[in-house]
Scaffold this active site. Structure first.
Site: not given
Length: 620
Positions: A126, A344, A365, A426
Protein backbone atom coordinates in the site's frame (compact mmCIF):
# COMPACT_ATOMS: atom_id res chain seq x y z
CA UNK A 1 -15.52 14.66 -26.27
CA UNK A 2 -16.33 15.39 -22.61
CA UNK A 3 -18.91 13.32 -20.76
CA UNK A 4 -22.31 14.92 -20.33
CA UNK A 5 -22.74 16.97 -17.19
CA UNK A 6 -26.03 15.34 -16.13
CA UNK A 7 -27.32 11.81 -16.23
CA UNK A 8 -30.81 10.73 -17.17
CA UNK A 9 -32.77 8.02 -15.41
CA UNK A 10 -31.92 5.44 -18.05
CA UNK A 11 -28.20 6.15 -17.74
CA UNK A 12 -28.39 5.98 -13.95
CA UNK A 13 -30.17 2.63 -14.19
CA UNK A 14 -27.51 1.27 -16.54
CA UNK A 15 -24.73 2.40 -14.24
CA UNK A 16 -26.47 0.85 -11.23
CA UNK A 17 -26.79 -2.42 -13.12
CA UNK A 18 -23.09 -2.34 -14.01
CA UNK A 19 -22.12 -1.58 -10.40
CA UNK A 20 -24.25 -4.54 -9.29
CA UNK A 21 -22.47 -6.76 -11.81
CA UNK A 22 -19.08 -5.64 -10.53
CA UNK A 23 -20.16 -6.48 -6.97
CA UNK A 24 -21.58 -9.86 -7.95
CA UNK A 25 -18.46 -10.81 -9.90
CA UNK A 26 -16.16 -9.71 -7.07
CA UNK A 27 -18.12 -12.00 -4.75
CA UNK A 28 -18.21 -14.89 -7.22
CA UNK A 29 -14.49 -15.03 -7.93
CA UNK A 30 -13.37 -14.58 -4.32
CA UNK A 31 -15.87 -17.14 -3.01
CA UNK A 32 -14.78 -19.67 -5.65
CA UNK A 33 -11.15 -19.07 -4.69
CA UNK A 34 -12.01 -19.09 -0.97
CA UNK A 35 -9.63 -16.16 -0.80
CA UNK A 36 -9.55 -12.45 -1.47
CA UNK A 37 -10.96 -9.09 -0.40
CA UNK A 38 -14.56 -8.75 -1.59
CA UNK A 39 -15.66 -6.11 0.94
CA UNK A 40 -12.90 -3.75 -0.16
CA UNK A 41 -14.10 -4.28 -3.71
CA UNK A 42 -17.78 -3.73 -2.98
CA UNK A 43 -17.21 -0.28 -1.50
CA UNK A 44 -15.61 1.07 -4.69
CA UNK A 45 -17.87 -0.62 -7.25
CA UNK A 46 -19.98 2.49 -7.93
CA UNK A 47 -16.85 4.60 -8.49
CA UNK A 48 -15.50 2.13 -11.04
CA UNK A 49 -18.81 1.63 -12.81
CA UNK A 50 -18.99 5.35 -13.60
CA UNK A 51 -15.28 5.64 -14.32
CA UNK A 52 -15.01 2.89 -16.92
CA UNK A 53 -18.34 3.66 -18.57
CA UNK A 54 -17.93 7.39 -19.00
CA UNK A 55 -14.48 8.70 -18.22
CA UNK A 56 -11.59 6.29 -18.83
CA UNK A 57 -10.53 6.62 -22.46
CA UNK A 58 -9.08 3.23 -23.24
CA UNK A 59 -8.90 0.87 -26.18
CA UNK A 60 -9.07 -2.41 -24.29
CA UNK A 61 -8.18 -4.36 -27.43
CA UNK A 62 -4.94 -2.35 -27.74
CA UNK A 63 -3.47 -1.96 -24.27
CA UNK A 64 -0.22 -0.58 -25.75
CA UNK A 65 -2.00 2.29 -27.46
CA UNK A 66 0.08 5.30 -26.36
CA UNK A 67 -3.03 7.48 -26.14
CA UNK A 68 -4.79 5.23 -23.60
CA UNK A 69 -5.57 6.55 -20.16
CA UNK A 70 -3.94 4.74 -17.24
CA UNK A 71 -5.89 3.05 -14.45
CA UNK A 72 -3.93 2.09 -11.33
CA UNK A 73 -5.37 0.18 -8.39
CA UNK A 74 -3.17 1.45 -5.58
CA UNK A 75 -5.43 -0.54 -3.24
CA UNK A 76 -4.32 -3.71 -5.00
CA UNK A 77 -6.10 -6.00 -2.55
CA UNK A 78 -9.33 -4.93 -4.28
CA UNK A 79 -8.27 -7.07 -7.23
CA UNK A 80 -11.68 -8.81 -7.44
CA UNK A 81 -13.11 -5.44 -8.47
CA UNK A 82 -10.33 -4.77 -10.99
CA UNK A 83 -10.75 -8.17 -12.61
CA UNK A 84 -14.52 -7.70 -12.64
CA UNK A 85 -13.86 -4.47 -14.54
CA UNK A 86 -11.68 -6.35 -17.02
CA UNK A 87 -14.55 -8.77 -17.59
CA UNK A 88 -17.03 -5.93 -18.06
CA UNK A 89 -14.93 -4.30 -20.77
CA UNK A 90 -14.40 -7.63 -22.54
CA UNK A 91 -10.71 -8.00 -21.76
CA UNK A 92 -11.15 -11.34 -19.95
CA UNK A 93 -13.90 -13.94 -19.94
CA UNK A 94 -16.32 -14.77 -17.17
CA UNK A 95 -14.79 -18.23 -17.00
CA UNK A 96 -11.28 -16.88 -16.48
CA UNK A 97 -12.52 -14.50 -13.79
CA UNK A 98 -14.47 -17.03 -11.76
CA UNK A 99 -12.44 -20.20 -12.28
CA UNK A 100 -8.86 -18.97 -12.23
CA UNK A 101 -8.74 -16.07 -9.75
CA UNK A 102 -5.89 -16.65 -7.28
CA UNK A 103 -5.23 -20.11 -8.70
CA UNK A 104 -1.77 -21.49 -9.40
CA UNK A 105 -0.55 -20.40 -12.82
CA UNK A 106 -3.32 -17.83 -13.30
CA UNK A 107 -2.58 -14.32 -14.46
CA UNK A 108 -5.36 -13.13 -12.14
CA UNK A 109 -3.12 -13.09 -9.11
CA UNK A 110 -4.12 -12.09 -5.60
CA UNK A 111 -2.79 -8.59 -6.21
CA UNK A 112 -2.46 -7.18 -9.73
CA UNK A 113 0.78 -7.55 -11.70
CA UNK A 114 1.77 -6.73 -15.29
CA UNK A 115 1.20 -10.37 -16.18
CA UNK A 116 -2.00 -8.72 -17.43
CA UNK A 117 -1.38 -6.26 -20.28
CA UNK A 118 -3.87 -3.75 -18.84
CA UNK A 119 -1.89 -3.51 -15.56
CA UNK A 120 0.98 -1.03 -15.65
CA UNK A 121 2.66 -1.96 -12.39
CA UNK A 122 2.32 -4.42 -9.54
CA UNK A 123 0.38 -3.08 -6.58
CA UNK A 124 -0.63 -4.39 -3.21
CA UNK A 125 2.12 -2.92 -1.08
CA UNK A 126 0.00 0.00 0.00
CA UNK A 127 0.98 3.56 -0.73
CA UNK A 128 2.74 2.78 -3.99
CA UNK A 129 0.18 3.08 -6.77
CA UNK A 130 -0.28 6.82 -6.40
CA UNK A 131 3.46 7.66 -6.39
CA UNK A 132 3.89 5.57 -9.54
CA UNK A 133 0.89 7.36 -11.05
CA UNK A 134 2.70 10.64 -10.46
CA UNK A 135 5.57 9.34 -12.58
CA UNK A 136 3.22 8.39 -15.41
CA UNK A 137 1.53 11.78 -15.19
CA UNK A 138 4.91 13.54 -15.33
CA UNK A 139 5.64 11.66 -18.54
CA UNK A 140 2.28 12.61 -20.04
CA UNK A 141 2.35 16.29 -19.19
CA UNK A 142 6.02 17.09 -19.66
CA UNK A 143 7.48 14.52 -22.06
CA UNK A 144 4.81 12.78 -24.17
CA UNK A 145 2.59 15.86 -24.15
CA UNK A 146 -0.38 13.62 -24.87
CA UNK A 147 -3.88 14.11 -23.44
CA UNK A 148 -4.10 10.77 -21.62
CA UNK A 149 -5.24 10.90 -18.01
CA UNK A 150 -3.99 8.93 -15.01
CA UNK A 151 -6.67 7.58 -12.66
CA UNK A 152 -5.57 6.07 -9.34
CA UNK A 153 -7.84 4.25 -6.90
CA UNK A 154 -6.58 4.47 -3.32
CA UNK A 155 -7.91 3.08 -0.09
CA UNK A 156 -8.34 5.27 2.96
CA UNK A 157 -6.08 3.05 5.07
CA UNK A 158 -3.11 3.63 2.80
CA UNK A 159 -3.31 7.39 3.28
CA UNK A 160 -1.46 6.72 6.54
CA UNK A 161 1.58 5.98 4.37
CA UNK A 162 3.95 8.91 4.01
CA UNK A 163 4.51 8.00 0.37
CA UNK A 164 0.94 9.07 -0.44
CA UNK A 165 1.69 12.58 0.77
CA UNK A 166 5.07 12.65 -0.97
CA UNK A 167 3.11 11.88 -4.13
CA UNK A 168 0.48 14.55 -3.59
CA UNK A 169 3.21 17.05 -2.76
CA UNK A 170 5.02 16.38 -6.04
CA UNK A 171 1.73 16.30 -7.96
CA UNK A 172 0.96 19.76 -6.61
CA UNK A 173 4.50 21.02 -7.20
CA UNK A 174 4.43 19.95 -10.84
CA UNK A 175 0.79 20.95 -11.37
CA UNK A 176 -0.26 17.56 -12.75
CA UNK A 177 -3.61 18.37 -14.30
CA UNK A 178 -3.70 14.89 -15.86
CA UNK A 179 -3.83 13.09 -12.50
CA UNK A 180 -6.98 12.16 -10.59
CA UNK A 181 -6.97 10.21 -7.33
CA UNK A 182 -10.10 8.45 -6.13
CA UNK A 183 -9.93 7.71 -2.40
CA UNK A 184 -12.35 5.01 -1.29
CA UNK A 185 -13.10 6.26 2.22
CA UNK A 186 -14.93 3.23 3.56
CA UNK A 187 -13.86 3.84 7.20
CA UNK A 188 -12.59 0.34 7.96
CA UNK A 189 -9.11 -1.09 7.68
CA UNK A 190 -7.85 -4.58 8.35
CA UNK A 191 -8.30 -4.69 12.11
CA UNK A 192 -10.81 -1.93 12.70
CA UNK A 193 -11.54 1.72 11.97
CA UNK A 194 -9.01 3.77 10.03
CA UNK A 195 -7.24 6.73 11.60
CA UNK A 196 -9.70 9.34 10.30
CA UNK A 197 -12.73 7.08 9.72
CA UNK A 198 -15.28 9.26 7.84
CA UNK A 199 -13.73 12.62 8.75
CA UNK A 200 -13.87 13.89 5.16
CA UNK A 201 -13.16 17.47 6.18
CA UNK A 202 -9.75 16.56 7.59
CA UNK A 203 -8.96 14.58 4.45
CA UNK A 204 -9.97 17.59 2.38
CA UNK A 205 -7.79 20.03 4.32
CA UNK A 206 -4.80 17.71 4.07
CA UNK A 207 -5.22 17.28 0.33
CA UNK A 208 -5.58 21.00 -0.26
CA UNK A 209 -2.50 21.72 1.84
CA UNK A 210 -0.46 19.85 -0.76
CA UNK A 211 -1.74 21.98 -3.62
CA UNK A 212 -4.36 19.57 -4.94
CA UNK A 213 -8.06 20.14 -5.59
CA UNK A 214 -10.30 18.09 -3.29
CA UNK A 215 -13.83 17.04 -4.25
CA UNK A 216 -15.88 15.43 -1.47
CA UNK A 217 -18.76 13.20 -2.56
CA UNK A 218 -21.04 10.36 -1.55
CA UNK A 219 -19.23 7.46 -3.19
CA UNK A 220 -22.49 5.64 -3.88
CA UNK A 221 -24.25 8.56 -5.59
CA UNK A 222 -23.74 7.78 -9.27
CA UNK A 223 -24.61 11.27 -10.47
CA UNK A 224 -22.26 12.87 -7.95
CA UNK A 225 -19.47 10.52 -8.99
CA UNK A 226 -19.99 11.35 -12.64
CA UNK A 227 -19.94 15.08 -11.97
CA UNK A 228 -16.77 14.82 -9.86
CA UNK A 229 -14.90 12.79 -12.49
CA UNK A 230 -15.92 15.21 -15.22
CA UNK A 231 -14.67 18.13 -13.14
CA UNK A 232 -11.43 16.29 -12.45
CA UNK A 233 -10.78 15.72 -16.13
CA UNK A 234 -11.21 19.41 -16.83
CA UNK A 235 -9.14 20.56 -13.85
CA UNK A 236 -6.04 22.72 -14.17
CA UNK A 237 -4.15 20.76 -11.50
CA UNK A 238 -4.22 17.41 -9.68
CA UNK A 239 -7.57 16.37 -8.24
CA UNK A 240 -8.42 14.08 -5.33
CA UNK A 241 -11.98 12.75 -5.20
CA UNK A 242 -12.75 11.86 -1.57
CA UNK A 243 -15.61 9.39 -1.76
CA UNK A 244 -17.45 8.42 1.41
CA UNK A 245 -18.35 4.75 0.97
CA UNK A 246 -19.51 1.75 2.96
CA UNK A 247 -17.33 -1.31 3.15
CA UNK A 248 -19.24 -4.35 1.91
CA UNK A 249 -21.83 -2.12 0.20
CA UNK A 250 -24.68 -4.06 -1.36
CA UNK A 251 -24.60 -6.97 1.08
CA UNK A 252 -26.53 -5.86 4.19
CA UNK A 253 -25.29 -8.79 6.29
CA UNK A 254 -21.68 -7.57 6.08
CA UNK A 255 -21.97 -3.82 5.37
CA UNK A 256 -19.77 -1.69 7.64
CA UNK A 257 -18.76 -4.71 9.70
CA UNK A 258 -15.24 -4.78 11.15
CA UNK A 259 -14.53 -8.50 10.95
CA UNK A 260 -14.96 -8.92 7.20
CA UNK A 261 -11.69 -7.50 5.83
CA UNK A 262 -9.91 -9.99 3.59
CA UNK A 263 -12.56 -12.67 4.05
CA UNK A 264 -14.48 -14.18 1.13
CA UNK A 265 -18.14 -14.91 1.58
CA UNK A 266 -19.02 -18.52 2.33
CA UNK A 267 -21.03 -20.14 -0.49
CA UNK A 268 -24.39 -19.85 1.25
CA UNK A 269 -23.91 -16.18 2.10
CA UNK A 270 -22.51 -15.51 -1.36
CA UNK A 271 -25.60 -17.06 -2.93
CA UNK A 272 -27.90 -14.86 -0.85
CA UNK A 273 -25.84 -11.78 -1.64
CA UNK A 274 -25.83 -12.46 -5.37
CA UNK A 275 -29.59 -12.99 -5.37
CA UNK A 276 -30.09 -9.75 -3.44
CA UNK A 277 -27.94 -7.92 -5.99
CA UNK A 278 -30.08 -9.22 -8.85
CA UNK A 279 -28.08 -12.26 -9.92
CA UNK A 280 -25.27 -12.84 -12.39
CA UNK A 281 -25.07 -10.49 -15.36
CA UNK A 282 -23.02 -10.37 -18.53
CA UNK A 283 -23.06 -6.63 -19.21
CA UNK A 284 -20.42 -5.51 -21.69
CA UNK A 285 -19.20 -1.92 -21.41
CA UNK A 286 -17.92 0.18 -24.27
CA UNK A 287 -16.43 3.27 -22.73
CA UNK A 288 -14.95 6.33 -24.43
CA UNK A 289 -12.04 5.75 -26.76
CA UNK A 290 -8.75 7.64 -26.65
CA UNK A 291 -8.05 10.37 -29.11
CA UNK A 292 -5.67 9.21 -31.86
CA UNK A 293 -2.06 9.78 -30.87
CA UNK A 294 -0.06 11.81 -33.37
CA UNK A 295 2.49 9.72 -35.27
CA UNK A 296 5.98 9.92 -33.90
CA UNK A 297 8.91 8.95 -36.03
CA UNK A 298 11.90 7.33 -34.42
CA UNK A 299 14.66 9.90 -33.92
CA UNK A 300 17.77 9.43 -35.98
CA UNK A 301 20.28 7.27 -34.17
CA UNK A 302 23.27 9.20 -32.93
CA UNK A 303 26.54 7.56 -31.90
CA UNK A 304 27.20 7.93 -28.20
CA UNK A 305 30.61 9.28 -27.26
CA UNK A 306 31.40 8.29 -23.70
CA UNK A 307 33.63 10.58 -21.64
CA UNK A 308 37.38 10.10 -21.94
CA UNK A 309 39.86 10.02 -19.06
CA UNK A 310 43.64 9.96 -18.86
CA UNK A 311 45.00 6.73 -17.47
CA UNK A 312 46.40 7.31 -14.00
CA UNK A 313 44.46 10.53 -13.36
CA UNK A 314 42.54 10.53 -10.08
CA UNK A 315 38.82 10.89 -10.79
CA UNK A 316 35.82 9.82 -8.70
CA UNK A 317 33.43 7.33 -10.26
CA UNK A 318 30.53 9.58 -9.26
CA UNK A 319 32.02 12.15 -11.65
CA UNK A 320 32.10 9.53 -14.37
CA UNK A 321 28.45 8.74 -13.63
CA UNK A 322 27.48 12.37 -14.22
CA UNK A 323 29.63 12.63 -17.34
CA UNK A 324 28.19 9.40 -18.72
CA UNK A 325 24.62 10.55 -18.04
CA UNK A 326 25.28 13.62 -20.11
CA UNK A 327 26.69 11.42 -22.88
CA UNK A 328 23.77 8.96 -22.97
CA UNK A 329 21.39 11.93 -22.87
CA UNK A 330 21.62 11.91 -26.66
CA UNK A 331 19.09 9.09 -26.36
CA UNK A 332 15.74 10.94 -26.11
CA UNK A 333 14.25 8.26 -23.86
CA UNK A 334 16.81 8.86 -21.10
CA UNK A 335 15.32 10.75 -18.14
CA UNK A 336 17.12 11.63 -14.91
CA UNK A 337 15.73 12.12 -11.40
CA UNK A 338 17.48 12.98 -8.18
CA UNK A 339 16.70 13.47 -4.50
CA UNK A 340 18.10 16.98 -4.01
CA UNK A 341 21.71 15.79 -3.95
CA UNK A 342 22.48 16.06 -7.66
CA UNK A 343 25.56 18.19 -6.97
CA UNK A 344 26.90 15.23 -4.96
CA UNK A 345 25.72 12.37 -7.16
CA UNK A 346 26.81 14.45 -10.18
CA UNK A 347 23.43 13.99 -11.85
CA UNK A 348 23.43 17.77 -12.26
CA UNK A 349 25.72 17.34 -15.25
CA UNK A 350 22.77 15.86 -17.14
CA UNK A 351 20.53 18.68 -15.96
CA UNK A 352 22.82 21.29 -17.47
CA UNK A 353 22.46 19.70 -20.92
CA UNK A 354 18.91 18.31 -20.83
CA UNK A 355 16.85 20.32 -18.31
CA UNK A 356 13.54 19.25 -19.90
CA UNK A 357 14.28 15.61 -19.05
CA UNK A 358 15.29 16.14 -15.45
CA UNK A 359 12.85 15.88 -12.54
CA UNK A 360 13.80 16.96 -9.04
CA UNK A 361 12.11 14.81 -6.42
CA UNK A 362 13.66 16.71 -3.53
CA UNK A 363 14.24 14.65 -0.38
CA UNK A 364 11.47 12.17 -1.14
CA UNK A 365 13.27 8.93 -1.89
CA UNK A 366 10.10 6.85 -2.10
CA UNK A 367 8.69 9.19 -4.72
CA UNK A 368 12.08 9.23 -6.46
CA UNK A 369 11.98 5.50 -7.17
CA UNK A 370 8.21 5.45 -7.77
CA UNK A 371 8.45 8.22 -10.36
CA UNK A 372 11.17 6.25 -12.12
CA UNK A 373 8.87 3.22 -12.25
CA UNK A 374 6.06 5.38 -13.62
CA UNK A 375 8.27 6.93 -16.30
CA UNK A 376 9.39 3.52 -17.56
CA UNK A 377 5.74 2.55 -18.01
CA UNK A 378 5.74 5.11 -20.82
CA UNK A 379 8.90 3.73 -22.43
CA UNK A 380 11.48 6.02 -20.87
CA UNK A 381 14.73 4.86 -19.30
CA UNK A 382 14.91 6.68 -15.97
CA UNK A 383 18.12 7.07 -13.98
CA UNK A 384 17.37 7.90 -10.33
CA UNK A 385 20.20 8.83 -8.00
CA UNK A 386 20.78 9.65 -4.35
CA UNK A 387 23.17 8.57 -1.60
CA UNK A 388 23.38 4.79 -1.36
CA UNK A 389 22.28 4.90 2.28
CA UNK A 390 19.14 6.87 1.49
CA UNK A 391 17.86 4.37 -1.06
CA UNK A 392 17.06 2.19 1.95
CA UNK A 393 14.15 4.54 2.64
CA UNK A 394 12.68 3.53 -0.71
CA UNK A 395 13.56 -0.15 -0.57
CA UNK A 396 9.99 -1.43 -0.74
CA UNK A 397 9.56 0.57 -3.95
CA UNK A 398 12.72 -1.02 -5.34
CA UNK A 399 11.43 -4.45 -4.32
CA UNK A 400 8.08 -3.84 -5.98
CA UNK A 401 9.85 -2.55 -9.10
CA UNK A 402 11.28 -6.05 -9.35
CA UNK A 403 7.78 -7.54 -9.03
CA UNK A 404 6.60 -5.14 -11.76
CA UNK A 405 9.48 -6.19 -14.05
CA UNK A 406 10.25 -2.49 -14.27
CA UNK A 407 13.26 -1.34 -16.28
CA UNK A 408 14.96 1.33 -14.20
CA UNK A 409 18.48 2.46 -13.34
CA UNK A 410 19.43 3.48 -9.80
CA UNK A 411 22.68 5.01 -8.64
CA UNK A 412 23.89 5.18 -5.06
CA UNK A 413 26.78 7.49 -4.29
CA UNK A 414 28.69 8.05 -1.02
CA UNK A 415 28.96 4.34 -0.32
CA UNK A 416 30.97 2.69 2.41
CA UNK A 417 33.39 4.00 5.03
CA UNK A 418 35.39 5.51 2.16
CA UNK A 419 33.23 8.65 2.31
CA UNK A 420 35.16 9.72 5.40
CA UNK A 421 34.25 12.36 7.93
CA UNK A 422 30.47 12.47 7.40
CA UNK A 423 30.10 9.45 9.66
CA UNK A 424 28.00 6.28 9.65
CA UNK A 425 24.59 7.88 9.05
CA UNK A 426 25.72 8.77 5.52
CA UNK A 427 27.57 5.53 4.71
CA UNK A 428 25.83 3.04 2.47
CA UNK A 429 26.97 -0.27 3.96
CA UNK A 430 23.92 -2.42 3.27
CA UNK A 431 23.07 -1.46 -0.32
CA UNK A 432 24.80 -4.30 -2.18
CA UNK A 433 22.95 -6.87 -0.10
CA UNK A 434 19.63 -5.10 -0.54
CA UNK A 435 19.96 -4.68 -4.29
CA UNK A 436 21.27 -8.20 -4.87
CA UNK A 437 18.14 -9.53 -3.18
CA UNK A 438 15.78 -7.83 -5.65
CA UNK A 439 14.35 -10.28 -8.16
CA UNK A 440 16.04 -9.96 -11.56
CA UNK A 441 18.35 -7.13 -10.47
CA UNK A 442 21.76 -6.16 -11.80
CA UNK A 443 24.33 -4.79 -9.32
CA UNK A 444 27.44 -2.97 -10.53
CA UNK A 445 30.33 -1.45 -8.58
CA UNK A 446 33.04 0.04 -10.82
CA UNK A 447 36.49 0.87 -9.53
CA UNK A 448 37.39 3.46 -12.16
CA UNK A 449 35.90 6.08 -14.41
CA UNK A 450 36.13 4.18 -17.70
CA UNK A 451 34.35 1.14 -16.29
CA UNK A 452 31.73 3.37 -14.67
CA UNK A 453 30.95 5.18 -17.92
CA UNK A 454 30.77 1.92 -19.87
CA UNK A 455 28.40 0.42 -17.32
CA UNK A 456 26.12 3.47 -17.44
CA UNK A 457 25.91 2.89 -21.18
CA UNK A 458 24.86 -0.72 -20.57
CA UNK A 459 22.20 0.38 -18.09
CA UNK A 460 20.40 2.38 -20.78
CA UNK A 461 19.24 -0.84 -22.44
CA UNK A 462 19.42 -3.45 -19.71
CA UNK A 463 16.18 -4.95 -18.43
CA UNK A 464 15.09 -4.99 -14.81
CA UNK A 465 16.28 -3.05 -11.78
CA UNK A 466 19.86 -1.92 -12.37
CA UNK A 467 21.95 -0.55 -9.51
CA UNK A 468 25.27 1.29 -9.83
CA UNK A 469 27.36 2.03 -6.73
CA UNK A 470 29.72 4.98 -7.06
CA UNK A 471 32.64 6.28 -5.04
CA UNK A 472 32.99 9.72 -3.48
CA UNK A 473 36.79 10.09 -3.62
CA UNK A 474 39.05 10.27 -6.64
CA UNK A 475 41.14 7.20 -7.52
CA UNK A 476 43.50 6.43 -10.41
CA UNK A 477 42.00 5.61 -13.79
CA UNK A 478 42.95 1.96 -14.32
CA UNK A 479 41.82 1.28 -17.86
CA UNK A 480 41.99 2.60 -21.38
CA UNK A 481 38.96 4.47 -22.67
CA UNK A 482 38.04 1.79 -25.21
CA UNK A 483 38.20 -1.10 -22.74
CA UNK A 484 34.98 -3.18 -22.83
CA UNK A 485 33.13 -3.89 -19.57
CA UNK A 486 30.38 -6.42 -20.22
CA UNK A 487 27.80 -6.93 -17.49
CA UNK A 488 28.65 -10.22 -15.82
CA UNK A 489 32.35 -9.76 -16.47
CA UNK A 490 35.40 -8.87 -14.40
CA UNK A 491 38.95 -7.67 -15.00
CA UNK A 492 42.29 -9.26 -14.19
CA UNK A 493 44.63 -6.47 -13.05
CA UNK A 494 47.58 -8.46 -11.67
CA UNK A 495 48.89 -11.96 -12.16
CA UNK A 496 47.15 -14.61 -14.17
CA UNK A 497 49.76 -17.33 -14.15
CA UNK A 498 49.77 -20.68 -12.42
CA UNK A 499 52.38 -19.34 -9.99
CA UNK A 500 49.88 -16.99 -8.31
CA UNK A 501 49.75 -17.87 -4.62
CA UNK A 502 46.60 -15.96 -3.67
CA UNK A 503 43.82 -14.02 -5.38
CA UNK A 504 42.79 -10.61 -4.05
CA UNK A 505 39.20 -9.84 -5.07
CA UNK A 506 37.69 -6.39 -4.73
CA UNK A 507 35.13 -4.05 -6.24
CA UNK A 508 35.05 -0.28 -6.29
CA UNK A 509 37.43 1.35 -3.84
CA UNK A 510 38.87 -1.92 -2.52
CA UNK A 511 40.31 -2.75 -5.94
CA UNK A 512 42.80 0.04 -5.39
CA UNK A 513 43.66 -1.29 -1.94
CA UNK A 514 44.14 -4.75 -3.44
CA UNK A 515 46.52 -3.38 -6.07
CA UNK A 516 48.61 -1.64 -3.42
CA UNK A 517 48.64 -4.82 -1.35
CA UNK A 518 49.70 -6.86 -4.37
CA UNK A 519 52.66 -4.55 -4.88
CA UNK A 520 53.77 -5.06 -1.26
CA UNK A 521 53.35 -8.82 -1.58
CA UNK A 522 55.31 -8.89 -4.81
CA UNK A 523 58.18 -7.11 -3.08
CA UNK A 524 58.13 -9.96 -0.55
CA UNK A 525 58.18 -12.60 -3.29
CA UNK A 526 54.46 -13.49 -3.13
CA UNK A 527 52.60 -13.39 -6.43
CA UNK A 528 49.06 -12.14 -5.88
CA UNK A 529 46.35 -12.10 -8.50
CA UNK A 530 44.07 -9.04 -8.40
CA UNK A 531 40.51 -9.25 -9.74
CA UNK A 532 38.21 -6.27 -10.26
CA UNK A 533 34.78 -7.84 -9.73
CA UNK A 534 32.90 -4.80 -11.01
CA UNK A 535 29.80 -6.86 -11.83
CA UNK A 536 28.54 -8.06 -8.45
CA UNK A 537 25.33 -9.52 -9.93
CA UNK A 538 25.62 -11.32 -12.30
CA UNK A 539 29.04 -12.53 -11.21
CA UNK A 540 31.95 -13.74 -13.35
CA UNK A 541 32.06 -17.29 -12.00
CA UNK A 542 34.54 -18.46 -14.62
CA UNK A 543 37.11 -15.93 -13.45
CA UNK A 544 36.63 -17.09 -9.87
CA UNK A 545 36.95 -20.75 -10.83
CA UNK A 546 40.23 -20.00 -12.59
CA UNK A 547 41.48 -18.20 -9.47
CA UNK A 548 40.54 -21.16 -7.29
CA UNK A 549 42.31 -23.56 -9.65
CA UNK A 550 45.50 -21.52 -10.01
CA UNK A 551 45.94 -20.46 -6.37
CA UNK A 552 44.95 -23.68 -4.66
CA UNK A 553 41.68 -22.11 -3.55
CA UNK A 554 43.27 -19.19 -1.66
CA UNK A 555 41.02 -16.14 -2.03
CA UNK A 556 40.90 -12.86 -0.12
CA UNK A 557 37.65 -10.95 -0.74
CA UNK A 558 37.70 -7.29 0.32
CA UNK A 559 34.64 -5.04 0.41
CA UNK A 560 33.63 -1.67 1.79
CA UNK A 561 30.30 -3.04 3.00
CA UNK A 562 28.97 -4.97 5.92
CA UNK A 563 29.81 -8.69 5.64
CA UNK A 564 26.23 -9.85 5.19
CA UNK A 565 24.97 -10.12 1.63
CA UNK A 566 27.61 -8.13 -0.21
CA UNK A 567 30.58 -9.00 -2.40
CA UNK A 568 31.87 -11.77 -0.15
CA UNK A 569 28.48 -13.42 -0.02
CA UNK A 570 28.21 -13.22 -3.80
CA UNK A 571 31.61 -14.91 -4.23
CA UNK A 572 30.88 -17.64 -1.69
CA UNK A 573 27.45 -18.35 -3.13
CA UNK A 574 28.90 -18.72 -6.62
CA UNK A 575 31.47 -21.25 -5.39
CA UNK A 576 29.22 -23.14 -2.97
CA UNK A 577 28.88 -26.19 -5.20
CA UNK A 578 32.61 -26.80 -5.72
CA UNK A 579 33.82 -30.22 -4.74
CA UNK A 580 37.36 -28.99 -4.10
CA UNK A 581 38.22 -27.09 -0.91
CA UNK A 582 38.58 -23.32 -0.93
CA UNK A 583 40.12 -21.04 1.69
CA UNK A 584 38.31 -17.71 1.57
CA UNK A 585 39.28 -14.83 3.83
CA UNK A 586 36.52 -12.25 3.89
CA UNK A 587 37.48 -8.69 4.83
CA UNK A 588 34.49 -6.40 5.37
CA UNK A 589 33.26 -3.62 7.66
CA UNK A 590 32.37 -5.51 10.83
CA UNK A 591 32.01 -2.71 13.35
CA UNK A 592 30.15 0.59 13.51
CA UNK A 593 32.28 3.22 11.75
CA UNK A 594 32.99 6.71 13.02
CA UNK A 595 34.18 9.90 11.37
CA UNK A 596 37.69 10.06 10.01
CA UNK A 597 39.68 10.14 6.79
CA UNK A 598 39.00 7.43 4.19
CA UNK A 599 42.36 5.80 4.90
CA UNK A 600 41.83 5.85 8.68
CA UNK A 601 38.36 4.38 8.36
CA UNK A 602 39.35 1.65 5.91
CA UNK A 603 42.27 0.70 8.14
CA UNK A 604 40.01 0.66 11.19
CA UNK A 605 37.49 -1.52 9.37
CA UNK A 606 40.19 -4.01 8.37
CA UNK A 607 39.86 -3.44 4.62
CA UNK A 608 42.94 -1.26 4.18
CA UNK A 609 46.20 -2.23 2.48
CA UNK A 610 47.93 -3.59 5.58
CA UNK A 611 44.97 -5.80 6.46
CA UNK A 612 44.88 -7.24 2.95
CA UNK A 613 48.61 -7.96 3.03
CA UNK A 614 48.27 -9.66 6.40
CA UNK A 615 45.34 -11.79 5.22
CA UNK A 616 47.21 -12.84 2.07
CA UNK A 617 50.33 -13.76 4.03
CA UNK A 618 48.26 -15.80 6.47
CA UNK A 619 46.59 -17.72 3.65
CA UNK A 620 49.84 -18.80 1.99
Amino acid sequence: MEAERTLGEEQLTQLAELAAQLRVDAIRCSTKAASGHPTSSLSAADLLAVLISRHVRYDWAEPRNPANDHLIFSKGHASPLLYAVFKAVGAISDQELVDTYRQFGSRLQGHPTPALPWVDVATGSLGQGLPVGVGIALAGQYLDQLPYHVWVLCGDSETAEGSVWEALDKAGHYGLRNLTVLVDVNRLGQRGPTELEWDLDTYRRRVEAFGCQAIVIDGHDLAAIDDALGRARRATGPTVVLARTVKGKGVPEIENQVEWHGKPLKPDLAERAIDALGGVRQIRVTGPQPEPAPPTGAPAAQPLQLPQYDRGAKVATRNAYGDALRAVGLRPNVVVLDGEVSDSTRADRFTDSYPDRYFEMFISEQQLVAAAVGLQVRGYRPFASTFAAFLSRAYDFVRMAGVSRADIALSGSHAGVEIGADGPSQMGLEDLAAMRAVQGSTVLYPSATCSCAALVRHMVDRKGVNYLRTTRGGYPVLYDNDEPFPVGGSKLLRGGGDDDRVALIGAGVTVHNCLAAADELAAAGINARVIDLYSVKPLDRERLLAAVRDTGGRLVVVEDHYPEGGLGSAVLESLADLAEPIRVTHLAVRGLPTSGTPTELMDQAGIGVSAIVAAARASV
